[in-house]
Design an enzyme around this catalytic site. Structure first.
Site, PDB file in Angstrom:
ATOM      1  N   ASP A 185      -9.462  -2.093   5.574  1.00 40.76           N
ATOM      2  CA  ASP A 185      -8.715  -2.115   4.330  1.00 40.76           C
ATOM      3  C   ASP A 185      -9.676  -2.413   3.187  1.00 40.76           C
ATOM      4  O   ASP A 185     -10.285  -3.481   3.147  1.00 40.76           O
ATOM      5  CB  ASP A 185      -7.665  -3.241   4.450  1.00 40.76           C
ATOM      6  N   ASP A 232      -6.581   0.213  -0.803  1.00 40.25           N
ATOM      7  CA  ASP A 232      -5.484  -0.545  -1.387  1.00 40.25           C
ATOM      8  C   ASP A 232      -5.258  -0.125  -2.849  1.00 40.25           C
ATOM      9  O   ASP A 232      -6.212  -0.056  -3.632  1.00 40.25           O
ATOM     10  CB  ASP A 232      -5.875  -2.032  -1.332  1.00 40.25           C
ATOM     11  N   GLU A 266      -3.388   4.075  -0.639  1.00 37.78           N
ATOM     12  CA  GLU A 266      -2.066   3.482  -0.858  1.00 37.78           C
ATOM     13  C   GLU A 266      -1.669   3.779  -2.290  1.00 37.78           C
ATOM     14  O   GLU A 266      -2.308   3.324  -3.234  1.00 37.78           O
ATOM     15  CB  GLU A 266      -2.104   1.976  -0.623  1.00 37.78           C
ATOM     16  N   HIS A 305       3.045  -4.232   6.442  1.00 35.26           N
ATOM     17  CA  HIS A 305       3.070  -5.673   6.166  1.00 35.26           C
ATOM     18  C   HIS A 305       3.708  -6.012   4.813  1.00 35.26           C
ATOM     19  O   HIS A 305       3.799  -7.182   4.475  1.00 35.26           O
ATOM     20  CB  HIS A 305       1.636  -6.189   6.191  1.00 35.26           C
ATOM     21  N   ASP A 306       4.078  -5.006   4.037  1.00 31.38           N
ATOM     22  CA  ASP A 306       4.686  -5.255   2.724  1.00 31.38           C
ATOM     23  C   ASP A 306       6.179  -4.964   2.714  1.00 31.38           C
ATOM     24  O   ASP A 306       6.826  -5.046   1.672  1.00 31.38           O
ATOM     25  CB  ASP A 306       4.043  -4.355   1.649  1.00 31.38           C
TER      26      ASP A 306
HETATM   27  C1  NOJ Z   1      -0.994  -3.675  -1.457  1.00 28.61           C
HETATM   28  C2  NOJ Z   1      -1.106  -4.523  -0.242  1.00 28.61           C
HETATM   29  O1  NOJ Z   1      -0.578  -3.834   0.849  1.00 28.61           O
HETATM   30  C3  NOJ Z   1      -0.380  -5.803  -0.549  1.00 28.61           C
HETATM   31  O2  NOJ Z   1      -0.179  -6.595   0.594  1.00 28.61           O
HETATM   32  C4  NOJ Z   1      -1.136  -6.504  -1.627  1.00 28.61           C
HETATM   33  O3  NOJ Z   1      -0.429  -7.656  -2.039  1.00 28.61           O
HETATM   34  C5  NOJ Z   1      -1.349  -5.617  -2.855  1.00 28.61           C
HETATM   35  N1  NOJ Z   1      -1.734  -4.288  -2.506  1.00 28.61           N
HETATM   36  C6  NOJ Z   1      -2.417  -6.185  -3.759  1.00 28.61           C
HETATM   37  O4  NOJ Z   1      -3.662  -6.068  -3.141  1.00 28.61           O
END
Ligand code: NOJ
Length: 552
Positions: free
Chosen positions: A96, A197, A250, A324-325
């Protein structure tokens, strides 16, 4: 060599996978210990959430040293062993890369604070407006303003996320050189996969103008044309030099035309994109902290548009329900109470048989679901805690605010992996950093002994490797107007046979008129109920969460 379309990627959240040294936090040696489990799935690559040195204010997305493993998770020797052991089972590593921002504990930020001009240029530092107000009116995605005082200067620094995550200024060539250098360092360790990210917010303008509409604010700094230039450059100077590189950006709200450009191989940017449009269909008027049933027709339309148009434009989708989000898809789009197994299998089929690269988030293959927490103190995520306060300030009662947090909190899926039914779910022998619940019912031991979800995922992964219709076929939605069924066909230009995939997204039976498919000979590919048809009927009665894929 396998094509991209034949591969499946597994996501590991290291903090919650397996705790080998019993400190309550998962670690790299824990992952090594569980390689035999991972091998059973036959996945091709693992995306690891960040385990670099970090104060962990945003669980590792606040990186203080991009070149070192955080001692909480292990050592560089552990990492090298992990890469080598995964290679033995033909599994690649995807890291990541959090390059839009770094931790305020990073030496770049510390040097900038100490007055070093070279490093001050790494960040967005701006003076207050003439009236003394913040440099602009942007909000942090974790609540509050996007600006924080820069030491005891007259300046503020931009942070689109937590105030300990300072945005890096990608206009600065030296920042971009550092980004390539980091990627190249990990390439030299045998890493061929990179997940970038929030990479599509690196294209902020140099002049950071006020937004006039809070909902339109992100358009000011998201998916601007220069992001494509940055990605082309990064590709050229780093991962693009590896033939087997697999990269994913992402890009939560990216449009289809932009996503085509990001992922079409001819553009030399990335292999694929994660977008989140389909995971916002249960937001009321775009508001995440809402209790709202998912809009099925909208979900179907989104899948249809993204599948068909990305194909037409030569783009490639990353396919995922969970990460995970996100709270578990099973809770949002399935029925974990009455039809846990059937709805988990249906969701898996609906996604894995589409065009793109599927991602499986740890625990999804067990049918894990949101934890049964009863108090806000059980959540730890900065986003959830800030949102809870904001909801209370906006007039919600503590019970209402808690309810909304429980539906959408990121901690839902960060709960430690359930390995067995023990007090700490076999994850650790001490109290884990986040509490597991329901492990008596759902755990690896039980699933491998008698479950039906893990084996279903195994079948889907195998099918993708074997059937070009799945790995390379085009996509077309069929029975478009059906209010309960998401069905599609996969077909190849040079082949008569097609794959028909039918998914009942609800716990009620429903009738489906098969139209021109009636009387056609069919071969069952996969289903979550017994099927014995060899010829299609005119009408089909689908059982709760029934999914069927036939080759026709
Ligand atoms: C996306 C990540 O998946 C998330 O967990 C994170 O808080 C934010 N980007 C900021 O890096």
């Amino acid at each position: 060599m396998q094509t991209l379309g034949q591969k499946v990627i597994y996501q590991i959240y290291p903090k919650s996978f397996y705790d080998s040294n019993n400190d309550g936090i998962g670690d790299l040696r824990g992952i090594i210990a569980k390689i035999p489990y991972i091998a059973k799935l036959n996945i091709d690559m693992i995306w690891f959430n960040p385990f670099f040195v970090s104060p962990q204010n945003d669980n590792g997305y606040d990186i203080a040293d991009y070149y070192q493993i955080d001692p909480r998770f292990g050592t560089m020797a552990d990492f090298e062993e992990l890469v080598a052991k995964l290679k033995e089972i033909n599994v690649g590593v995807m890291l990541d890369m959090v390059l839009n921002h770094c931790s305020t504990e990073h030496e770049w930020f510390k040097k900038a604070l100490a007055g070093d001009k070279y490093y001050q240029d790494f960040f967005y530092l701006r003076p207050a407006k003439a009236d003394g107000s913040l440099p602009n009116n942007w909000s942090s995605k974790f609540g509050g303003p996007a600006w924080e005082k820069f030491g005891d200067t007259n300046l503020y620094y931009l942070h689109l996320y937590d105030k300990t995550q300072a945005d890096l200024d990608w206009h600065n060539e030296n920042v971009r050189k550092e980004a390539s250098k980091i990627i190249n360092f990990w390439r030299s360790k045998g890493v061929a996969g990179f997940r970038f990210d929030v990479i599509n917010v690196t294209g902020k303008d140099t002049v950071l103008v006020d937004s006039t509409d809070i909902n339109e604010e992100k358009a000011l700094y998201t998916d601007t044309p220069v992001v494509h230039d940055y990605l082309k450059e990064l590709n050229r100077t780093s991962f693009g030099q590896d033939e087997d590189a697999i990269t994913v950006g992402e890009m939560s709200s990216a449009t289809i035309p932009n996503s085509i450009e990001y992922s079409n191989p001819a553009e030399h940017e990335l292999s694929m994109v994660f977008t989140f449009h389909h995971l916002k269909v249960d937001y009321k008027d775009g508001e995440k902290w809402s209790d709202y049933p998912f809009d099925f027709m909208k979900l179907k339309q989104l899948f249809t548009d993204w599948q068909e148009k990305m194909d037409q434009g030569g783009g490639w989708n990353a396919l995922f329900w969970n990460n995970h989000d996100q709270p578990w898809a099973l809770n949002r789009f399935g029925d974990p109470v009455n039809f846990r197994v059937e709805s988990a299998q249906m969701l898996a089929s609906a996604l894995h048989l589409m065009r793109g690269t599927p991602y499986i988030y740890q625990g999804e293959e067990l049918g894990m679901m949101d934890p049964s927490y009863t108090d806000i103190s059980e959540y730890v995520d900065v986003e959830a805690l800030n949102a809870y306060q904001a909801l209370i300030e906006a007039g919600k009662s503590p019970a209402e605010a808690f309810h909304l947090i429980s539906l959408k909190a990121r901690d839902n899926s960060r709960v430690p992996m359930h390995w067995n039914a023990d007090k700490y779910a076999g994850f650790s022998t001490v109290t884990p950093w986040l509490k597991p619940t329901d492990q008596a019912e759902i755990n690896v031991e039980k699933e491998l002994a008698s479950g039906q979800i893990f084996t279903y995922y195994q079948q889907l992964i195998k099918l993708r490797k074997e059937m070009p219709l799945i790995s390379a076929g085009h996509f077309q939605t069929v029975f478009k107007d059906h209010p309960q069924v998401f069905a599609y066909r996969r077909y190849l230009d040079n082949q008569a046979k097609e794959l028909l995939v039918i998914n009942n997204f609800y716990g009620q039976e429903t009738e489906l008129d098969l139209g021109t498919y009636a009387d056609k000979a069919c071969r069952l590919v996969i289903s979550n109920y017994d099927q014995d048809l060899t010829k299609l009927p005119a009408k089909l009665t689908l059982r709760p969460y029934e999914t069927i894929a036939w080759e026709i």
